[in-house]
Design a protein around this motif. Sequence first.
Motif, short mmCIF file in Angstrom:
data_model
loop_
_atom_site.label_atom_id
_atom_site.label_comp_id
_atom_site.label_asym_id
_atom_site.label_seq_id
_atom_site.Cartn_x
_atom_site.Cartn_y
_atom_site.Cartn_z
N PHE A 178 -56.41 -23.77 21.11
CA PHE A 178 -57.76 -23.54 21.60
C PHE A 178 -57.83 -22.09 22.09
O PHE A 178 -57.00 -21.66 22.89
N THR A 179 -58.79 -21.36 21.60
CA THR A 179 -58.94 -19.97 22.00
C THR A 179 -60.33 -19.73 22.55
O THR A 179 -61.31 -20.17 21.96
N GLN A 180 -60.37 -19.06 23.67
CA GLN A 180 -61.65 -18.68 24.25
C GLN A 180 -61.61 -17.20 24.60
O GLN A 180 -60.75 -16.77 25.36
N ASP B 20 -63.93 -14.23 26.09
CA ASP B 20 -65.21 -13.84 26.68
C ASP B 20 -65.19 -12.36 27.05
O ASP B 20 -64.20 -11.88 27.59
N GLU C 260 -59.28 -24.04 17.34
CA GLU C 260 -60.66 -23.83 17.80
C GLU C 260 -60.78 -22.43 18.37
O GLU C 260 -59.87 -21.94 19.04
N HIS C 261 -61.89 -21.80 18.10
CA HIS C 261 -62.10 -20.46 18.66
C HIS C 261 -63.52 -20.34 19.20
O HIS C 261 -64.48 -20.65 18.51
N GLU C 262 -63.62 -19.94 20.47
CA GLU C 262 -64.94 -19.73 21.07
C GLU C 262 -65.00 -18.32 21.59
O GLU C 262 -64.03 -17.81 22.13
N ALA C 263 -66.13 -17.69 21.46
CA ALA C 263 -66.26 -16.32 21.98
C ALA C 263 -67.66 -16.09 22.54
O ALA C 263 -68.64 -16.60 22.00
N THR C 264 -67.74 -15.36 23.63
CA THR C 264 -69.05 -15.00 24.19
C THR C 264 -69.03 -13.53 24.64
O THR C 264 -67.98 -12.98 24.92
#
Lengths: 504, 251
Positions: free
Chosen positions: A411-413, A415, A441-445
């Motif tokens: 899991f990658t986040q 920001d 999973e990759h999330e970026a903001t």
Amino acid sequence: MADQDTIDLVKTIEVDKYKYGFETDIESDYAPKGLNEDIVRFISAKKGEPAWMLEWRLEAYRAWTHMEEPTWAKVHYPKIDFQDLYYYAAPKSMAAPKSLDEIDPKLLETYAKLGIPLKEQEILAGVRKQGEKSTLDDDGNEVTAGRVAIDAVFDSVSVVTTFKAELAKAGVIFCSISEALREHPILVKQYLGSVVPAGDNYYAALNAGVFSDGSFVYVPPGVRCPMELSTYFRMNAKNTGQFERTLIIADKGSYVSYLEGCTAPTREESQLHAAVVELIALDDAEIKYSTVQNWYPGDAEGKGGVYNFVTKRGDCRGARSKISWTQVETGSAITWKYPSCILRGESSRGEFYSIAISNGRQQVDSGTKMIHLGKNSSSRIVSKGIAAGRSDNTYRGLVSAHRKALNARNFTQCDSLLIGDQCGAHTVPYIEAKTSTAIFEHEATTSKISDDQMFYCMSRGLSQEEAVALFVNGFVRDVLQQLPMEFMAETQKLIGISLEGSVG
Amino acid sequence: MLKIENLHVKLEDENREILKGLSLSVKPGEVHAIMGPNGSGKSTLSYVLAGRDGYEVTEGEAMFNGEDLLAMDPNTRAAKGVFLAFQYPIEIPGVATMQFLKVALNAQRKARGEKELSIPEFMRFVKDRAAKLNISQDMLKRPVNVGFSGGEKKRAEVLQMAVLEPSLCILDETDSGLDIDALKVVADGVNALRSPVRAMIVITHYQRLLDYIVPDFVHVLSAGKIVKSGGKELAHELEKNGYADYAEKVA
């Protein structure tokens, strides 16, 4: 605040508020300037190293002379003249290893000024307040700091290691790597270079050739290290590269938490720092490695500052082993750093929590590699990049799963928070899965502090800078919570200082 | 304490005047209610007093204890004792309410040249005030306004007020979005802060809130001006007849 105000304020930025920028006036022993095989021999001889070690160094040095400086990172700096540096500097008073009572008072003073207590009796007596500090954590609970054993490295040598006797009772070896080479050569030989080989990359090879000191930790099977271990690196001598090497081995079923802190004097010339850190976790062992990097970042125009080219890698060699990297990067003119995990063991776990703050003209290219080799291995990446001033902040990461890494999980986040409109934040994630059972999973903001939020804070009495610091502390909260209690409050303050003059 | 004289304010972005010569005088210990229809300039007044960007004062002045309030940064105003309870409190992700209170209080104390409170002192101080507002420990640990219900947000605003102890409290539509029980809790919290040295400006659309926070004076704001002032009975009159009378007068 209105955009134009922000722009104007950013223009008047002053990042020259680095409070660790003082220089210690101390006589030092230098190796002759420049780099060749004789320098490598000189360093090895100074340390009284065994012959195999010298051979290892020379091989690394020779490999380095054939290597090219990497250019793929998003950082720009003038070419480094490796012949124009000193590769060894040690305070003259440190010619022989000494006990705590014999240390040059100038050195003790330096560390005291940095807020690092070295005298155990004072720590125990609470004179230096350690163990008494009370502060609020993020949840509003009261926190009191515990005891920490420290290895203090000044330029090329380890000055002192505290609490050694108490640690020895638990079977934990904590000493400088020079001492480990003399006292525990078999352990060192077995593990040194086994995670980051001598010729791994340009800077790692350079380090292997000329590293002068660093810390060594060995935690025996089943032992939970009774206190936090910490190394404090101080770069003082002029035109001197600092190359330290840290090796941490957590044997089966053991646990250790380790923290590294760094500062350097304010100088007009840039300073080179190329460290290597190797972690090895055997079956069921856990290593928690935290860094608070606060090297001198250079002035507002980008003059001076530390070039930080660091190779950090952990090997989850055993089944169910765990390695967790937490880094707070606030300093350095250039940061080139990717603390990584090789998840070799079955069901091993790697974690990377990062706060990278850049201001002024700082350039950060940092991230991690999670290399899944073992079955059911899992990893988690939480990266918080904060860019202010005219800085550039890049997250670069690789998550890969070998075809045998069944059920690998990541899991990658990522920001990013932008302060002002002249900075840049970039995210460069690489993902490679060679097994269809992997779940990545990759999330970026990317966000900014809104005018409403700024007004709300100011209407409660906070100045713009205080509001930015508060907001940033909120932004990095998930990562901050991963830091050992003792360092959380310090880090919160450091974040405030790093962002002085950034105003959003 | 507060003396507003012929205040004219327009929006910076649009060339539209919102306040058109508003005057108001508030003395310590007094509670003034400002009532008026939507768009009459109620919120603009509160924002201008607190120092929000985006408004331009074209004429008139606002003096606070003899100083030019409008020349100060919002944080200076706060340190001098001005507090605005927001109609729509702003979320600050990741920052625990307790932490926020501590940073705000210490920033104000620092600005006034006072010593920061020690952690245990501060904790006791906040817990005591939080309990009176039915605010749990758990809520103090949650990030500022993030995921708070309407009632929680307003109670949190009143808690901030109770902790920061301002001398001038401006409550902007503190009753909006509250059911009757929540309204009572909030009003009790506000009433507990009434004191001979503290003044309040209660901005509201409805008379309902004024049943619980009983004002000394009621002013009707319409089209950017105070068109009528009176005692608390004026609020009841408005409730019965609506704002129609006053809207016409201006037109």
